[in-house]
Every structure is written in C-alpha cells, then in structure tokens.
Design a protein around this motif. Sequence first.
Motif, mmCIF file in Angstrom:
data_model
loop_
_atom_site.group_PDB
_atom_site.id
_atom_site.type_symbol
_atom_site.label_atom_id
_atom_site.label_comp_id
_atom_site.label_asym_id
_atom_site.label_seq_id
_atom_site.Cartn_x
_atom_site.Cartn_y
_atom_site.Cartn_z
ATOM 1 N N GLN A 48 0.586 -1.182 0.148
ATOM 2 C CA GLN A 48 -0.535 0.257 0.133
ATOM 3 C C GLN A 48 0.934 0.916 0.444
ATOM 4 O OE1 GLN A 48 -2.453 0.235 3.130
ATOM 5 N NE2 GLN A 48 -3.762 1.476 2.431
ATOM 6 N N ALA A 49 2.001 1.254 1.256
ATOM 7 C CA ALA A 49 3.037 2.463 0.929
ATOM 8 C C ALA A 49 3.573 2.941 -0.209
ATOM 9 C CB ALA A 49 3.823 2.236 2.404
ATOM 10 N N GLU A 50 3.833 1.667 -1.243
ATOM 11 C CA GLU A 50 4.947 1.934 -2.286
ATOM 12 C C GLU A 50 3.720 2.393 -3.727
ATOM 13 O OE1 GLU A 50 8.154 1.969 -4.740
ATOM 14 O OE2 GLU A 50 7.693 1.820 -2.295
ATOM 15 N N ALA A 54 3.803 5.676 -5.418
ATOM 16 C CA ALA A 54 3.713 5.635 -7.093
ATOM 17 C C ALA A 54 2.483 6.254 -7.556
ATOM 18 C CB ALA A 54 3.748 4.291 -7.558
ATOM 19 N N ARG A 55 1.918 6.920 -7.096
ATOM 20 C CA ARG A 55 0.772 7.470 -7.214
ATOM 21 C C ARG A 55 1.285 9.067 -6.966
ATOM 22 N NH1 ARG A 55 -2.750 3.354 -5.539
ATOM 23 N NH2 ARG A 55 -2.914 4.184 -3.236
ATOM 24 N N ARG A 56 1.838 9.306 -5.982
ATOM 25 C CA ARG A 56 2.506 10.514 -5.575
ATOM 26 C C ARG A 56 3.811 11.002 -6.581
ATOM 27 N NH1 ARG A 56 2.881 9.460 -0.781
ATOM 28 N NH2 ARG A 56 5.190 9.387 -0.719
ATOM 29 N N ARG A 87 10.572 -1.458 -11.766
ATOM 30 C CA ARG A 87 9.956 -2.603 -11.740
ATOM 31 C C ARG A 87 9.100 -2.441 -10.097
ATOM 32 N NH1 ARG A 87 12.059 -1.687 -16.134
ATOM 33 N NH2 ARG A 87 11.683 -2.770 -18.124
ATOM 34 N N GLY A 88 9.377 -1.910 -9.259
ATOM 35 C CA GLY A 88 8.917 -2.208 -7.878
ATOM 36 C C GLY A 88 7.677 -1.393 -7.816
ATOM 37 N N ARG A 89 7.439 -0.091 -8.475
ATOM 38 C CA ARG A 89 6.533 0.511 -8.999
ATOM 39 C C ARG A 89 5.212 0.257 -9.946
ATOM 40 N NH1 ARG A 89 6.924 6.853 -8.539
ATOM 41 N NH2 ARG A 89 5.457 6.644 -10.323
ATOM 42 N N LEU A 90 5.348 -0.909 -10.132
ATOM 43 C CA LEU A 90 4.604 -1.753 -11.092
ATOM 44 C C LEU A 90 3.814 -3.447 -10.771
ATOM 45 C CD1 LEU A 90 3.532 -2.621 -13.670
ATOM 46 C CD2 LEU A 90 5.087 -4.279 -14.134
#
Length: 612
Positions: A48-50, A54-56, A87-90
């Motif tokens: 959730q935090a990541e 990624a949205r921010r 890749r972590g964001r994805l």
Amino acid sequence: MITFNRVRSSILKAKDHRRQLLGIHETDVLRASIAEAPHFRALLSEIQAEAERARREPAPELSFTDFHLFAAQGTRIEYEKPYFERRGRLLALALEAWLHPEQKDLDALQNEIWMLCNEYSWALPAHLPYTLEGVASSRVTMPEVVDLFASETAHALAETLYLLEGRLNPWVVHRVREEIERRIFRPMFDTPNTFPWESSTNNWSAVCGGAVGMAALLLVDDRERLAGMTDRVIRAMGSFLEGYEDDGCCAEGVGYWNYGFGYYVYFAEMLYEFTNGKLNLLQGDKIRRIASFPAAVALTAPLYVNFSDCSETYVPNTGLVSRLHRRLGQPVPEMTAVPSLHADHCYRFPHTVRNLLWTDASLLHQPAAEGTFTFPDTAWIIDKHRLAGGLFAFAAKGGHNDEPHNHNDLGHFILHAAGETLLSDLGAGVYTRDYFREGRYTYLHNASEGHSVPLINGLPQAADREHEAAVLKQEVAPDSRLVYSLDLTGAYPKNSGLRSYIRTFEWSGQAEREEAHLRVNDSFTFAEAVNGVEEFFISLQRPILSPGSVTWRGQTGEVKLTYDADTFSAEAEVIESLDHGSHPLTVHRLRLRAGRVPGEASWSFLFTARAL
C-alpha cells in the motif's frame, strides 16, 4: 524426457486452460484470507505504501547518460537502480489493484505500464553489445534482446493483465501484447536461431525460459503456436537441470537456487495447471534433491552457507518453499516471516505474487534441520548441531575453480557458532563489467586471498576447470567426529612448487561441554627445501590476538583459534570492501605467516566454538 508429441497433445487438449493458472480458485475468499492473515500484515502495508508513493511521485528517468555508463566505465548501478524502481512501482500498483477489486482509478498503474512499454530495451546495458559495431552485427535489434530482465518484464506485464483482466483500458492491454510480441515472442520463436541462454546450464536458461514460457501461457491463444513455444522452453529447462549434478547442490548458492530453480518451479506449476496435470516438470529424484537444498544449507535465520556469489543472509520466498513442500514433501529451511516487498531489489513479480498465493503459515518458524548434509558430486559438506546457546555448524567445499559464479575457494570453510557465522564467506562483490571478465580474480570476494585458504610460495589458487580438489575421506568416526579430507594439490598453479597438499577437517559438537570443535590439519610436500606458506582466515568480526591464539567474538557466540606460535607470526588485516549491494563491508583477514617451511611440513589449527 517430455517429447514434443506429448507437449502438443497436452496443450491442444487442455480445457479452460487459463481459468486457474496461478492456482486461484475462489478469488474473493482468497483475497479476504490474505487481508486477515497476520503473517501478511507487514507485506500488505508495504504494498500500500509503495503504491501510494508511485501515485504521488513521478517515475525515475532512464537517461542515456546512465545507460551509457556500463559501456563507458563498466558500472551498472546507476542505470539499474531506477530501472528496478520502475518494476517495484508496477508490482505494488498491480497487487494493490488486485487486492482491492473495487478500485476504479487505475491511471497510475496504466501510466506505469505505458512507460515500461516506451523503454528503449527491456534488457540491461550489461547484457547488450558494448559498442555500436556490436549493435550492428547483432542478430536482433536492441529492443529484441531477450535477457533475464527483458524476460522478467514480459512476464510481469503479462501477469498484470491476467490478474486485472477486464479492468484495464483496452489500449493498455493491446500495447502490452504488442510489445511482448515484438520484443520477446518474435525474436525468440519466429526463427530457428537461438539465444545463447537457451543452452546455458546456469540460472539464465530457467529464468529467461520460465518467464517467457509463463508469458506465452498467459497470452498466446493459438494452441499450435503455443505448443511449439512451450516445447522450446521445456528444452531450455532441460539445459538448466544439466547444470545441477545428481546431488542437487546449487553451486551458485542459495540465492541463485531461489532465482533459477524458483523460475523453473513457477513455470512448471503454471504449465501443470494449464494442462490439468498432464505435463509435470516437478518429478524425479533429482528434482526432489534440488528442492531440498535450502534446508541443507540453512543456518540460523537469516544466515546460510554462502559459497560462491551468494549473500550470507537470505530470506526464503515462503510461497516457493511452501509449494515445493506441498508437492514434493521436502524439508523446509527456517522461515521467520514472509519476505518484505523490498527484499528483492529487482522486484521480481512472481516471488511476491506467489508468496501471497502459496504461503503455508504452518511452515513458518520451524527450526533449521540438524545433522550432516553431503553433496558428493559438488563436494560440499555441512554439519549442524543444536547445542546450548543455539546452532553450531561447519561447512567446507571442494569442487573445481570453474564453477558457475566461481570463486577460487577450494578447501575454504565456514564456521557458525551459537547463531552467528564467525569464519565467513564474503559472498558476491559489486557486479561490474570487469567482475565477469578477465579481472574477476582481482576482486577480493572472488580471489583465493578472500577465502580461508593459504598462499603457497606467494601464489594463490588459480582459476579454470583443471584446478580442482579431490575428496579423500568423508566419514563419521566412532567418537562422532566428522572427518572430511581434501587433496588440494591441483588447486594451485604448477609453478607454486607444490607436490602435495592435503587439508583434513575434523569437526564435532559436544553437548556435554556445550561447545563445538574444528581441527584443520594441513600437510604439504614441496619440490624445494625452503618454502613460504601464509594461512588466511576470513571473518567479518575483528580478531583479538594473543600469543598462540586468536578469538573472534560476536553478539551470541565466539570462536577461539589455537595455533603454534613458534611456527607462525600473526597479523590482523582490515580490508574495506563493498558487498553485492554496494554497501560498505569491513573484512577482517587473519594472516598466519610461516617462514622457511621445509620440503615436508604439517600443522594443525584448533577452533573452539561456544556460546557467550
């Protein structure tokens, strides 16, 4: 051997082949159980935090300057750090969307996907030609290079489409399919020419083959084409298994076991589900022995026996281990928690997804197995005793100096006392261009001088297949001592003046005295009458020197070495290095120097390990 006739028949006859490819049956019930499980709490919070981050925050750029650094100066981290962050964001955005099917706003995820599709090449610069001349002569264009990370990216995108079927914009779905077809499927399957990794006997064949194979199972509707693609992937998997001896030891270490065999298992299980069990790659004694490897090399969590390019700390992927235990009944290593989202800096998609889907909570917090574990083909031995104060263990290796991710380390050993590894293996250094080329053995982590083995007349061990050890004895003596003897003569170059070098380990754990003992006996025969020998012992703890003894003291255990002060002069060396992740690493090397060694010589070192 699985024939093409069997592959084709099984693919063509498969019914409802995509409905449960990840073993997901009652999706809503599964999501609810994941959300409520205490052992997933930390991982779900990280996802959730990541995803929120990624949205921010905007995605990191992949600049030409960083892309070109590998060719210009041989460094990788500058480009790879933002590459893997993408890749972590994805991964985080895709999993958060799957876990919350009510989520309507998928713009951040779709933009992330679109951005990945815009990348010049999914392959890393380290796996592309270094020069424009090399680019011009390449069989495929740079966007069509199928390496580890291009394969992993294709699979991650394909599985994202699968998990979020019907929820993504059709333009995004079309773009992903188009890019995977252009970058992966056509260059690999529309020509009889092969990529070198297809016949590789290391992790590449399993990772590339497994990732591409899963992407095909998830995306390709033409069954005849899919049968041919699957057959080719299965042949690559056969090459991977040829890299293992029958004893099941992963000479690359448990980290690469997780990488290569992990992707083998992920593909095997998807193929099993696709064909309703008709094609099963998880069969046979060799597969069962490979599956048992982590339990054999596990020490006190999170520590492992880590010969070769392997970190001494490893957090097992609980989904992978749970599935192997369920399917094969194999023992499991100690697993204290489900891995963090950030445990793998490459953010490989199937590890985290299968941890959520496959983890069996009843297997968590089981202690590491005790006893003697032998790998006769690879010439590794591990012995573990649980005494007062924790686990005590000894491990040593023979083999040869041309192993996958080789270190010049024949006769090297590890000593683990009361939960701490005090005589250590340094594992992998920072991967650079030169690390895998001619300069490999100038790096301390790979060189003989970075291991607990001697210099002979000023010369370290030499690389190549001809430099090998021979196991002379492996037995448990009547007094319960483990005796392991190696002929290490062949480990050293011919101009070392060495005619014979035998190293014998005698190891025992004594419950009544609450301590363990290791005696290392070295015997030499030389061509010359006067010689020089320097014995090295490697630790990450500072040695405390006294006349005739050295002590390495940790937080919970200590090891004391007793040696002949009349024969050796002792020197403690501090060497600053970097670990695989480019973090500072202080190496403590004990050098015991014996001058004017006669033509025949032998001596013993006694190590006493106890809890503090």
